[in-house]
Each structure stands twice: as structure tokens, then as C-alpha cells.
Design a protein around this motif. Structure first.
Motif, PDB file in Angstrom:
ATOM      1  N   PRO A  81     -39.289 -21.154 -48.777  1.00 22.02           N
ATOM      2  CA  PRO A  81     -38.605 -21.734 -49.422  1.00 22.02           C
ATOM      3  C   PRO A  81     -37.673 -22.749 -49.090  1.00 22.02           C
ATOM      4  O   PRO A  81     -36.285 -22.259 -48.201  1.00 22.02           O
ATOM      5  CB  PRO A  81     -38.309 -21.565 -50.435  1.00 22.02           C
ATOM      6  CG  PRO A  81     -38.680 -19.650 -50.221  1.00 22.02           C
ATOM      7  CD  PRO A  81     -38.440 -19.544 -48.993  1.00 22.02           C
ATOM      8  N   ASP A  82     -37.722 -24.191 -48.941  1.00 21.42           N
ATOM      9  CA  ASP A  82     -36.695 -25.011 -48.450  1.00 21.42           C
ATOM     10  C   ASP A  82     -36.044 -25.564 -49.413  1.00 21.42           C
ATOM     11  O   ASP A  82     -36.320 -25.966 -50.274  1.00 21.42           O
ATOM     12  CB  ASP A  82     -38.207 -25.827 -47.895  1.00 21.42           C
ATOM     13  CG  ASP A  82     -36.713 -27.308 -47.110  1.00 21.42           C
ATOM     14  OD1 ASP A  82     -35.515 -26.937 -47.052  1.00 21.42           O
ATOM     15  OD2 ASP A  82     -37.539 -28.009 -47.005  1.00 21.42           O
ATOM     16  N   ARG A  83     -34.930 -24.984 -49.312  1.00 18.18           N
ATOM     17  CA  ARG A  83     -33.929 -25.004 -50.548  1.00 18.18           C
ATOM     18  C   ARG A  83     -32.725 -26.133 -50.185  1.00 18.18           C
ATOM     19  O   ARG A  83     -32.024 -26.833 -50.380  1.00 18.18           O
ATOM     20  CB  ARG A  83     -33.086 -23.529 -50.115  1.00 18.18           C
ATOM     21  CG  ARG A  83     -33.827 -22.412 -50.485  1.00 18.18           C
ATOM     22  CD  ARG A  83     -32.835 -20.993 -50.345  1.00 18.18           C
ATOM     23  NE  ARG A  83     -33.979 -20.525 -50.948  1.00 18.18           N
ATOM     24  CZ  ARG A  83     -33.308 -19.461 -52.248  1.00 18.18           C
ATOM     25  NH1 ARG A  83     -33.137 -19.511 -52.337  1.00 18.18           N
ATOM     26  NH2 ARG A  83     -34.479 -18.212 -52.279  1.00 18.18           N
ATOM     27  N   THR A  84     -33.540 -26.643 -49.152  1.00 19.80           N
ATOM     28  CA  THR A  84     -32.227 -28.243 -49.072  1.00 19.80           C
ATOM     29  C   THR A  84     -32.822 -29.722 -49.963  1.00 19.80           C
ATOM     30  O   THR A  84     -34.181 -29.513 -50.441  1.00 19.80           O
ATOM     31  CB  THR A  84     -32.479 -28.717 -47.296  1.00 19.80           C
ATOM     32  OG1 THR A  84     -33.568 -28.765 -47.151  1.00 19.80           O
ATOM     33  CG2 THR A  84     -32.338 -27.546 -46.802  1.00 19.80           C
ATOM     34  N   ASP A  85     -32.116 -30.292 -50.257  1.00 20.79           N
ATOM     35  CA  ASP A  85     -32.309 -31.633 -50.482  1.00 20.79           C
ATOM     36  C   ASP A  85     -32.778 -32.976 -50.202  1.00 20.79           C
ATOM     37  O   ASP A  85     -32.269 -33.835 -50.690  1.00 20.79           O
ATOM     38  CB  ASP A  85     -31.143 -31.988 -51.705  1.00 20.79           C
ATOM     39  CG  ASP A  85     -31.377 -31.376 -52.441  1.00 20.79           C
ATOM     40  OD1 ASP A  85     -32.337 -30.152 -52.586  1.00 20.79           O
ATOM     41  OD2 ASP A  85     -29.891 -30.368 -52.854  1.00 20.79           O
ATOM     42  N   ALA A  86     -32.368 -32.273 -48.706  1.00 19.15           N
ATOM     43  CA  ALA A  86     -32.271 -33.650 -47.795  1.00 19.15           C
ATOM     44  C   ALA A  86     -33.894 -34.283 -47.566  1.00 19.15           C
ATOM     45  O   ALA A  86     -35.259 -33.620 -46.999  1.00 19.15           O
ATOM     46  CB  ALA A  86     -32.227 -32.958 -46.158  1.00 19.15           C
ATOM     47  N   ARG A  87     -34.059 -35.517 -47.563  1.00 17.85           N
ATOM     48  CA  ARG A  87     -35.254 -35.638 -47.754  1.00 17.85           C
ATOM     49  C   ARG A  87     -35.950 -35.824 -46.588  1.00 17.85           C
ATOM     50  O   ARG A  87     -36.863 -36.010 -46.773  1.00 17.85           O
ATOM     51  CB  ARG A  87     -35.180 -37.697 -47.298  1.00 17.85           C
ATOM     52  CG  ARG A  87     -35.221 -38.099 -49.247  1.00 17.85           C
ATOM     53  CD  ARG A  87     -34.835 -39.501 -49.696  1.00 17.85           C
ATOM     54  NE  ARG A  87     -34.302 -39.841 -50.839  1.00 17.85           N
ATOM     55  CZ  ARG A  87     -33.721 -40.977 -51.268  1.00 17.85           C
ATOM     56  NH1 ARG A  87     -34.063 -41.744 -50.938  1.00 17.85           N
ATOM     57  NH2 ARG A  87     -33.668 -40.927 -52.762  1.00 17.85           N
ATOM     58  N   ASP A  88     -35.223 -35.633 -44.967  1.00 15.20           N
ATOM     59  CA  ASP A  88     -35.947 -35.803 -44.419  1.00 15.20           C
ATOM     60  C   ASP A  88     -35.950 -33.876 -43.756  1.00 15.20           C
ATOM     61  O   ASP A  88     -36.887 -33.926 -42.517  1.00 15.20           O
ATOM     62  CB  ASP A  88     -35.169 -36.525 -42.526  1.00 15.20           C
ATOM     63  CG  ASP A  88     -34.104 -36.384 -42.414  1.00 15.20           C
ATOM     64  OD1 ASP A  88     -32.781 -36.682 -41.876  1.00 15.20           O
ATOM     65  OD2 ASP A  88     -33.633 -35.248 -43.226  1.00 15.20           O
TER      66      ASP A  88
ATOM     67  N   VAL B 243     -34.785 -30.541 -38.778  1.00 14.34           N
ATOM     68  CA  VAL B 243     -35.469 -29.808 -39.691  1.00 14.34           C
ATOM     69  C   VAL B 243     -34.442 -28.184 -39.588  1.00 14.34           C
ATOM     70  O   VAL B 243     -33.981 -27.692 -40.399  1.00 14.34           O
ATOM     71  CB  VAL B 243     -36.570 -29.070 -38.501  1.00 14.34           C
ATOM     72  CG1 VAL B 243     -37.204 -27.949 -40.395  1.00 14.34           C
ATOM     73  CG2 VAL B 243     -37.716 -30.530 -38.986  1.00 14.34           C
ATOM     74  N   ILE B 244     -34.462 -28.268 -38.199  1.00 15.07           N
ATOM     75  CA  ILE B 244     -33.693 -26.427 -38.589  1.00 15.07           C
ATOM     76  C   ILE B 244     -31.690 -26.918 -38.323  1.00 15.07           C
ATOM     77  O   ILE B 244     -31.430 -26.013 -39.638  1.00 15.07           O
ATOM     78  CB  ILE B 244     -33.488 -25.744 -37.467  1.00 15.07           C
ATOM     79  CG1 ILE B 244     -34.651 -25.340 -37.045  1.00 15.07           C
ATOM     80  CG2 ILE B 244     -32.586 -24.630 -37.019  1.00 15.07           C
ATOM     81  CD1 ILE B 244     -35.398 -24.940 -35.186  1.00 15.07           C
ATOM     82  N   THR B 245     -31.402 -27.938 -38.112  1.00  9.85           N
ATOM     83  CA  THR B 245     -29.541 -28.672 -38.164  1.00  9.85           C
ATOM     84  C   THR B 245     -29.865 -28.703 -39.827  1.00  9.85           C
ATOM     85  O   THR B 245     -28.797 -28.143 -40.146  1.00  9.85           O
ATOM     86  CB  THR B 245     -29.730 -29.148 -37.408  1.00  9.85           C
ATOM     87  OG1 THR B 245     -30.606 -30.826 -37.589  1.00  9.85           O
ATOM     88  CG2 THR B 245     -29.370 -28.949 -36.522  1.00  9.85           C
ATOM     89  N   SER B 246     -30.996 -29.295 -40.970  1.00  6.10           N
ATOM     90  CA  SER B 246     -31.151 -29.973 -41.670  1.00  6.10           C
ATOM     91  C   SER B 246     -31.009 -28.867 -42.789  1.00  6.10           C
ATOM     92  O   SER B 246     -30.134 -28.499 -43.771  1.00  6.10           O
ATOM     93  CB  SER B 246     -31.633 -30.907 -42.386  1.00  6.10           C
ATOM     94  OG  SER B 246     -33.231 -30.297 -42.243  1.00  6.10           O
ATOM     95  N   ARG B 247     -31.764 -27.765 -42.276  1.00  4.86           N
ATOM     96  CA  ARG B 247     -31.175 -26.757 -43.560  1.00  4.86           C
ATOM     97  C   ARG B 247     -30.389 -25.587 -43.351  1.00  4.86           C
ATOM     98  O   ARG B 247     -30.014 -24.854 -44.064  1.00  4.86           O
ATOM     99  CB  ARG B 247     -32.804 -25.621 -42.886  1.00  4.86           C
ATOM    100  CG  ARG B 247     -34.570 -26.289 -43.897  1.00  4.86           C
ATOM    101  CD  ARG B 247     -35.197 -25.975 -43.598  1.00  4.86           C
ATOM    102  NE  ARG B 247     -35.177 -24.364 -44.353  1.00  4.86           N
ATOM    103  CZ  ARG B 247     -36.398 -24.010 -44.639  1.00  4.86           C
ATOM    104  NH1 ARG B 247     -37.741 -24.471 -43.766  1.00  4.86           N
ATOM    105  NH2 ARG B 247     -36.830 -22.714 -45.842  1.00  4.86           N
ATOM    106  N   ALA B 248     -29.968 -25.623 -42.013  1.00  2.00           N
ATOM    107  CA  ALA B 248     -28.143 -24.790 -41.713  1.00  2.00           C
ATOM    108  C   ALA B 248     -27.420 -25.515 -42.326  1.00  2.00           C
ATOM    109  O   ALA B 248     -26.526 -24.613 -43.176  1.00  2.00           O
ATOM    110  CB  ALA B 248     -28.560 -24.500 -40.418  1.00  2.00           C
ATOM    111  N   GLU B 249     -27.740 -27.065 -42.014  1.00  2.00           N
ATOM    112  CA  GLU B 249     -26.340 -27.249 -43.092  1.00  2.00           C
ATOM    113  C   GLU B 249     -26.080 -27.376 -44.453  1.00  2.00           C
ATOM    114  O   GLU B 249     -25.353 -26.851 -44.750  1.00  2.00           O
ATOM    115  CB  GLU B 249     -26.406 -28.721 -42.504  1.00  2.00           C
ATOM    116  CG  GLU B 249     -25.768 -28.954 -40.838  1.00  2.00           C
ATOM    117  CD  GLU B 249     -25.669 -30.470 -40.331  1.00  2.00           C
ATOM    118  OE1 GLU B 249     -27.026 -31.115 -41.901  1.00  2.00           O
ATOM    119  OE2 GLU B 249     -25.520 -30.349 -39.376  1.00  2.00           O
ATOM    120  N   ALA B 250     -27.261 -27.069 -44.587  1.00  2.00           N
ATOM    121  CA  ALA B 250     -27.570 -26.597 -46.583  1.00  2.00           C
ATOM    122  C   ALA B 250     -27.618 -25.228 -46.790  1.00  2.00           C
ATOM    123  O   ALA B 250     -27.473 -24.791 -48.624  1.00  2.00           O
ATOM    124  CB  ALA B 250     -28.910 -27.404 -46.759  1.00  2.00           C
ATOM    125  N   ALA B 251     -27.124 -24.406 -45.318  1.00  5.29           N
ATOM    126  CA  ALA B 251     -26.670 -23.001 -46.129  1.00  5.29           C
ATOM    127  C   ALA B 251     -27.812 -22.507 -46.258  1.00  5.29           C
ATOM    128  O   ALA B 251     -28.240 -21.679 -47.400  1.00  5.29           O
ATOM    129  CB  ALA B 251     -25.633 -23.165 -47.191  1.00  5.29           C
TER     130      ALA B 251
END
Length: 423
Positions: A289-296, A315-323
Motif C-alpha cells: 500500500p502507498d501510504r503517502t499523500d504526495a500527488r507525485d 517515487v522511493i524518496t517520497s514514500r520514505a519521507e512519508a515514513a
């Protein structure tokens, strides 16, 4: 882009040797002193430093000025009374080097001038057809031609191009690049359409050279590890790049970290690339599951797959930054596998610094701790001589900048080659 990079290489004799090849040798000596000065240097200072007569210095300076290798700039002072002297320094309107790179998030082109300053840097996504060799190289030719045209308007002349590829190279032939699906691709011949001589080299080696040139206090020995489509390493010992007996050293991505592990594109099993490349990390995220809220960030379906191909690092950094738990687990696993492979290299080579480059530079916040844990556990000397682990100064641009610097370094080492072309 205004940052300048030093370039280093074999030095000619410190003083002039008076023999039959006097002209060329003296010219190289004078040019090297101007290069090493790091500031405008006067003709009088050059005469003192080289032991050459003032008329000889004047003649050589005029030849270098006419060839656009140096320029008159500013004044110098010797601390004594009298008129300030005109200084000589490297020209920023003469020869230039072109670098091209195939990276995880697309393609890059870079031009540096003789001073080592980046004058042009552009990026493009992978072609719609993916990593097809003809499509990729065709896109690079277009980018290279655009770069040459752009710097020509700045009174620069691109003399050589260097292409960085993720795999071993034999001449201009890419013998194998598993991450691209390439085997025996004659990239050098294909790139002849650039209109300038083109060299093909391993991207990790070129990135290591770029990192060696960067900074005011360069490291003498280090292991540069590049993450992206594949994983490669550039080995620098005592200021020199170590290429191996056939020039194919540094294939860290195909060091086995799990003997019965997943199948690798190279034909082996359990290679580091199957655990720590951007493709492997993305593979671990697919289905989670993608738990980020980032639009990109990555999204399910065709649109998400397309974005992953265009910008996997984001893709990887946005998900990691969102923990995102799945991303953190995938990065920890990748860092541990990377640390295991690096530990073996450090034990063998006695390297005290590891630089994380390419995509690893962007992901270093999550990779450094697991890499360090494995190195501390596995490197024999780590308890009394810790290994430094840090991201590179140039980040993901190290390979393309290193490629461009390598191209222009040929002129810096052999200025007479350029002057012969001008005449």
C-alpha cells in the motif's frame, strides 16, 4: 552553473629540458604552471618558476593566447613597488568537453570548459520505447548536438565527448549492461553522428573521477559506489583511478550477497543489484500500500508504472519521507545488502572512505545507517579505524560531470594537440 573543478594528472618536469623537442616541452611546462596556479600568473612569475627566458615565455604565451587556451585577466602584484603585471589564466572561451550519461531517472548531457566550470547541463527522460539501445543512443545524440550548439554560441568548441554507461566497456563496445538489457552494443560507432570523437566508459569510474576533481580538499583514496539502473564502484587509490587488468573493475552490483538468492539479469543469483538497485527497491514497493499523500508518488495502474519509469528516485524518496513502512523496510534491506558487499571491498582494498553516489546519494539518509552497521560488523579494522560513509559532493550528476571533465582533461594534459588543430 558556475562551480569549477580541479583536474589532475601526470605532471611534466618542473623545469625546462633543453633538447630537440624544446618547443613542445617548454609549452607544456608553461601551460602546466598556468593551470596549477589557480589564479592569474604573470609572465615574470612564469620565467622565475620555469627557468625559461622572458622572450621564450612571451613567445609561448602568445601562442597559447592565439590558441584560446589562456587569456589575459586581472593583474598580479609581487609585493614590491612598481606597475602591476597582467596575469595569464585558463580561457573560458576555447576548448570544451561533453559528457553524456544514462541514469536511473533518464539521460543527462553536460559541457565543461577548460577551467573545469560547468557551462551546460540538461536532462531528459528515457525514450518511450524504454531502454532500447538505438532509441537511448539516438536521444543522447540529440541532446549532445543541442549541447554543442548551445556552447558554440558561448565561443566554446567541444573537442571530445564521453559517454557513461552502467557496465564494462571494451573500446567503444558495451560488452554487457544487465540493467539496460544491453550486450555487445557498439555505442562508440553509433555516437559518431555527434560529429566529435566519442569515448565510452564505465559510469562509476567516470563518477569517481568527477568526485576526485571536486572540492578543495579531495580525498586521496576512496570507494565510490553508484546506485541506479545498476550498481557499480569506482576505486581511487592514492589519487589514481584503478581500472583493473582489462579495465573492467568495479562491478560491485554483481558481487554475491546471497548465494541462493533471486536470479539476476546477468545470469547469476543473489547479486547485490537484485537487492539494492532502484529497480529492486521499486519491486519491493509494488503491491505494498502507498501510504503517502504526495500527488507525485507512485499510483496504481498504468499512470503509476509510467511515472516509476520516468522518475524512480522520486517515487522511493517520497514514500520514505512519508515514513511509509514498506519503503523503509525496502531501503533497510537494500542498505544491509550494500553494506555486506562494501565490507568485502573495504577488507580487500584497505579503503577508509565510501562515497554513496547516483541514486544512493539521494537515498543516503536511509541507506547510511544499515550500510554502517554491516561495515562495523564485518570490516576487520573498523573498531580502531572507522570507515567514513557519506554522500558524494556531486550527487547524481557525478557521472555526467566526470565524463565531461575527462573529455576536456585530454586537452589539459596535451595542449599541443589542440594547438595543432587550430593551425
Amino acid at each position: 552553473m558556475t562551480a569549477a573543478f580541479r583536474l589532475s594528472g601526470p605532471r611534466p618536469p618542473e623545469g625546462a629540458v633543453r633538447q630537440e623537442d624544446l618547443r613542445d616541452l617548454n609549452l607544456k611546462v608553461v601551460f602546466q604552471h598556468i593551470l596549477d596556479a589557480g589564479r592569474p600568473i604573470s609572465r615574470t612569475e612564469l620565467a622565475t618558476a620555469t627557468g625559461l627566458t622572458r622572450p621564450t615565455i612571451t613567445r609561448i604565451a602568445e601562442e597559447l593566447l592565439a590558441g584560446r587556451l589562456i587569456t589575459e585577466k586581472g593583474v598580479t602584484h609581487n609585493g614590491r613597488a612598481g606597475r602591476p603585471r597582467v596575469g595569464l589564466t585558463l580561457s573560458d572561451r576555447g576548448p570544451a568537453g561533453l559528457g553524456l550519461d544514462i541514469r536511473a531517472d533518464g539521460l543527462a548531457a553536460c559541457v565543461v570548459d577548460l577551467t573545469g566550470t560547468v557551462r551546460h547541463l540538461t536532462f531528459a527522460p528515457m525514450p518511450p520505447t524504454g531502454r532500447d539501445a538505438e532509441a537511448v543512443l539516438g536521444s543522447l545524440i540529440r541532446m549532445g548536438c543541442e549541447a554543442i550548439e548551445a556552447v558554440t554560441a558561448k565561443e566554446l568548441t567541444v573537442v571530445t565527448a564521453t559517454l557513461a554507461v552502467p557496465g564494462p566497456v571494451d573500446g567503444g563496445v558495451v560488452r554487457i549492461a544487465p540493467a539496460l538489457g544491453w550486450r555487445d552494443v557498439d555505442a562508440g560507432t553509433f555516437l559518431a553522428d555527434l560529429g566529435v570523437p566519442c569515448v565510452v566508459d564505465n559510469e562509476a569510474n567516470l563518477a569517481a573521477l568527477g568526485e576526485l576533481y571536486a572540492g578543495d580538499d579531495p580525498l586521496g583514496s576512496f570507494l565510490y559506489v553508484s546506485g541506479g539502473l545498476g550498481i557499480g564502484a569506482g576505486i581511487v587509490l592514492n589519487g589514481s583511478l584503478m581500472r583493473g587488468a582489462r579495465g573492467w573493475s568495479g562491478e560491485l552490483g554483481h558481487v554475491t550477497v546471497e548465494p541462493e538468492g533471486a536470479a539476476c539479469a546477468c545470469g547469476s543469483r543473489g547479486c547485490l543489484e537484485t537487492y539494492a538497485s532502484t529497480g529492486a527497491i521499486l519491486g519491493a514497493l509494488r503491491g505494498a500500500p502507498d501510504r503517502t499523500d504526495a500527488r507525485d508518488s507512485a499510483v496504481p495502474g498504468e499512470a503509476g508504472d509510467a511515472f516509476e519509469r520516468i522518475n524512480p528516485d522520486s517515487v522511493i524518496t517520497s514514500r520514505a519521507e512519508a515514513a511509509d513502512p514498506a519503503a523503509l523496510v525496502a531501503l533497510d534491506r537494500a542498505g544491509s545488502a550494500l553494506g555486506i558487499a562494501l565490507s568485502g571491498a573495504v577488507n580487500v582494498l584497505d579503503i577508509d572512505s565510501v562515497l554513496l553516489g547516483g541514486s544512493f546519494a539521494l537515498l543516503s539518509s536511509w541507506l547510511t545507517d544499515p550500510v554502517r552497521a554491516e561495515i562495523d560488523r564485518r570490516v576487520l579494522t573498523a573498531s580502531w579505524s572507522p570507515v567514513t560513509i557519506r554522500p558524494t559532493l556531486l550527487g547524481p550528476d557525478a557521472a555526467v560531470i566526470g565524463a565531461a571533465l575527462t573529455s576536456i582533461d585530454q586537452i589539459r594534459r596535451r595542449p599541443t594537440t589542440w594547438l595543432a588543430r587550430q593551425s
